[in-house]
Design a protein around this motif. Structure first.
Motif, PDB file in Angstrom:
ATOM      1  N   SER A  83       0.834  -1.212   0.000  1.00  0.00           N
ATOM      2  CA  SER A  83       0.000   0.000   0.000  1.00  0.00           C
ATOM      3  C   SER A  83       0.869   1.263   0.000  1.00  0.00           C
ATOM      4  CB  SER A  83      -0.929   0.006   1.218  1.00  0.00           C
ATOM      5  OG  SER A  83      -1.744  -1.138   1.221  1.00  0.00           O
ATOM      6  N   LEU A  84       1.819   1.283  -0.889  1.00  0.00           N
ATOM      7  CA  LEU A  84       2.767   2.401  -0.918  1.00  0.00           C
ATOM      8  C   LEU A  84       2.074   3.709  -1.266  1.00  0.00           C
ATOM      9  CD1 LEU A  84       5.745   0.521  -2.515  1.00  0.00           C
ATOM     10  CD2 LEU A  84       5.877   1.868  -0.416  1.00  0.00           C
ATOM     11  N   LYS A  85       2.593   4.780  -0.690  1.00  0.00           N
ATOM     12  CA  LYS A  85       2.067   6.115  -0.896  1.00  0.00           C
ATOM     13  C   LYS A  85       3.170   7.004  -1.497  1.00  0.00           C
ATOM     14  CE  LYS A  85      -0.732   5.685   3.286  1.00  0.00           C
ATOM     15  NZ  LYS A  85      -1.073   6.295   4.604  1.00  0.00           N
ATOM     16  N   PRO A  86       2.788   8.052  -2.191  1.00  0.00           N
ATOM     17  CA  PRO A  86       3.822   8.949  -2.737  1.00  0.00           C
ATOM     18  C   PRO A  86       4.777   9.470  -1.665  1.00  0.00           C
ATOM     19  CG  PRO A  86       1.730   9.410  -3.768  1.00  0.00           C
ATOM     20  CD  PRO A  86       1.450   8.407  -2.692  1.00  0.00           C
ATOM     21  N   GLU A  87       4.288   9.657  -0.446  1.00  0.00           N
ATOM     22  CA  GLU A  87       5.162  10.154   0.622  1.00  0.00           C
ATOM     23  C   GLU A  87       6.161   9.114   1.120  1.00  0.00           C
ATOM     24  OE1 GLU A  87       1.810  10.232   0.516  1.00  0.00           O
ATOM     25  OE2 GLU A  87       0.943   9.930   2.533  1.00  0.00           O
ATOM     26  N   ASP A  88       6.058   7.884   0.627  1.00  0.00           N
ATOM     27  CA  ASP A  88       7.070   6.868   0.932  1.00  0.00           C
ATOM     28  C   ASP A  88       8.283   6.984   0.010  1.00  0.00           C
ATOM     29  OD1 ASP A  88       4.395   4.544   1.453  1.00  0.00           O
ATOM     30  OD2 ASP A  88       5.598   5.554   3.003  1.00  0.00           O
ATOM     31  N   THR A  89       8.213   7.854  -0.980  1.00  0.00           N
ATOM     32  CA  THR A  89       9.334   8.053  -1.893  1.00  0.00           C
ATOM     33  C   THR A  89      10.561   8.499  -1.111  1.00  0.00           C
ATOM     34  OG1 THR A  89       7.943   8.580  -3.790  1.00  0.00           O
ATOM     35  CG2 THR A  89      10.186   9.463  -3.811  1.00  0.00           C
ATOM     36  N   ALA A  90      11.656   7.739  -1.247  1.00  0.00           N
ATOM     37  CA  ALA A  90      12.859   8.012  -0.461  1.00  0.00           C
ATOM     38  C   ALA A  90      13.969   7.060  -0.878  1.00  0.00           C
ATOM     39  CB  ALA A  90      12.575   7.827   1.028  1.00  0.00           C
ATOM     40  N   ASN A  91      15.169   7.389  -0.439  1.00  0.00           N
ATOM     41  CA  ASN A  91      16.256   6.420  -0.460  1.00  0.00           C
ATOM     42  C   ASN A  91      16.178   5.605   0.825  1.00  0.00           C
ATOM     43  OD1 ASN A  91      18.206   6.220  -2.635  1.00  0.00           O
ATOM     44  ND2 ASN A  91      18.505   8.416  -2.347  1.00  0.00           N
ATOM     45  N   TYR A  92      16.162   4.308   0.702  1.00  0.00           N
ATOM     46  CA  TYR A  92      16.033   3.412   1.847  1.00  0.00           C
ATOM     47  C   TYR A  92      17.384   2.755   2.141  1.00  0.00           C
ATOM     48  CZ  TYR A  92      11.005   3.937   1.958  1.00  0.00           C
ATOM     49  OH  TYR A  92       9.728   4.451   2.081  1.00  0.00           O
ATOM     50  N   TYR A  93      17.736   2.755   3.415  1.00  0.00           N
ATOM     51  CA  TYR A  93      19.002   2.188   3.879  1.00  0.00           C
ATOM     52  C   TYR A  93      18.736   1.211   5.011  1.00  0.00           C
ATOM     53  CZ  TYR A  93      20.825   6.537   1.798  1.00  0.00           C
ATOM     54  OH  TYR A  93      21.127   7.573   0.951  1.00  0.00           O
ATOM     55  N   CYS A  94      19.559   0.198   5.107  1.00  0.00           N
ATOM     56  CA  CYS A  94      19.528  -0.623   6.306  1.00  0.00           C
ATOM     57  C   CYS A  94      20.766  -0.297   7.131  1.00  0.00           C
ATOM     58  CB  CYS A  94      19.475  -2.108   5.976  1.00  0.00           C
ATOM     59  SG  CYS A  94      21.030  -2.828   5.461  1.00  0.00           S
ATOM     60  N   ASN A  95      20.669  -0.590   8.406  1.00  0.00           N
ATOM     61  CA  ASN A  95      21.800  -0.434   9.297  1.00  0.00           C
ATOM     62  C   ASN A  95      21.456  -1.168  10.579  1.00  0.00           C
ATOM     63  OD1 ASN A  95      24.238   0.568  10.536  1.00  0.00           O
ATOM     64  ND2 ASN A  95      24.084   2.352   9.188  1.00  0.00           N
ATOM     65  N   SER A  96      22.392  -1.223  11.457  1.00  0.00           N
ATOM     66  CA  SER A  96      22.116  -1.810  12.757  1.00  0.00           C
ATOM     67  C   SER A  96      21.746  -0.679  13.722  1.00  0.00           C
ATOM     68  CB  SER A  96      23.335  -2.572  13.276  1.00  0.00           C
ATOM     69  OG  SER A  96      24.402  -1.674  13.513  1.00  0.00           O
ATOM     70  N   MET A  97      21.348  -1.088  14.938  1.00  0.00           N
ATOM     71  CA  MET A  97      21.136  -0.101  15.998  1.00  0.00           C
ATOM     72  C   MET A  97      22.000  -0.523  17.173  1.00  0.00           C
ATOM     73  SD  MET A  97      17.131   0.870  16.078  1.00  0.00           S
ATOM     74  CE  MET A  97      17.448   2.243  17.180  1.00  0.00           C
ATOM     75  N   PRO A  98      22.986   0.265  17.599  1.00  0.00           N
ATOM     76  CA  PRO A  98      23.385   1.523  16.975  1.00  0.00           C
ATOM     77  C   PRO A  98      23.973   1.310  15.582  1.00  0.00           C
ATOM     78  CG  PRO A  98      24.984   0.872  18.621  1.00  0.00           C
ATOM     79  CD  PRO A  98      23.838  -0.081  18.742  1.00  0.00           C
ATOM     80  N   THR A  99      24.125   2.402  14.847  1.00  0.00           N
ATOM     81  CA  THR A  99      24.602   2.292  13.469  1.00  0.00           C
ATOM     82  C   THR A  99      26.053   1.829  13.424  1.00  0.00           C
ATOM     83  OG1 THR A  99      25.133   4.647  13.498  1.00  0.00           O
ATOM     84  CG2 THR A  99      23.010   4.015  12.563  1.00  0.00           C
TER      85      THR A  99
END
Length: 118
Positions: A83-99
């Motif tokens: 159910s993607l929305k236009p406001e989901d437009t972005a660069n997506y990254y994964c990382n750990s927590m903490p980074t």
């Protein structure tokens, strides 16, 4: 240390995508993992986390639409986005927590671009 996110692309509103992120150089199974995104003109923000045993948590804006999961055997974390929305437009990254850090600096990897058209 390396993080490689992939699976992004152009999709119409209400469509879906599945992102993957392969990690290397870390003990993946011992890390809380997360997906972040950076929308145009915005700061990078946390989207979802998954604990070591596999419990997920989401920001309110994606609850009920996104699902984070992990495969420790493959050192990979996933983000199913429905159910993607236009406001989901972005660069997506994964990382750990903490980074993660590499050579003393915060490390982010390349990310994958998601574009949602209305």
């Amino acid at each position: 240390v390396q993080l490689q996110a992939y699976g992004g692309g152009l999709v119409q509103a209400e469509g879906c995508l599945r992102l993957s992120c392969a990690a290397s150089g870390i003990v993946f199974r011992d890390k809380i993992m997360a997906w972040y995104r950076q929308r145009p003109t915005k700061q990078r923000e946390l989207v979802a986390t998954i604990t070591i045993p596999g419990f997920p948590n989401y920001v309110d804006s994606v609850k009920g639409r996104f699902t984070i999961s992990r495969d420790n055997a493959k050192n990979t974390v996933y983000l199913q986005m429905n159910s993607l929305k236009p406001e989901d437009t972005a660069n997506y990254y994964c990382n750990s927590m903490p980074t993660l850090t590499r050579t003393g600096y915060e490390y982010w990897g390349q990310g994958t671009l998601v574009t949602v058209s209305s």
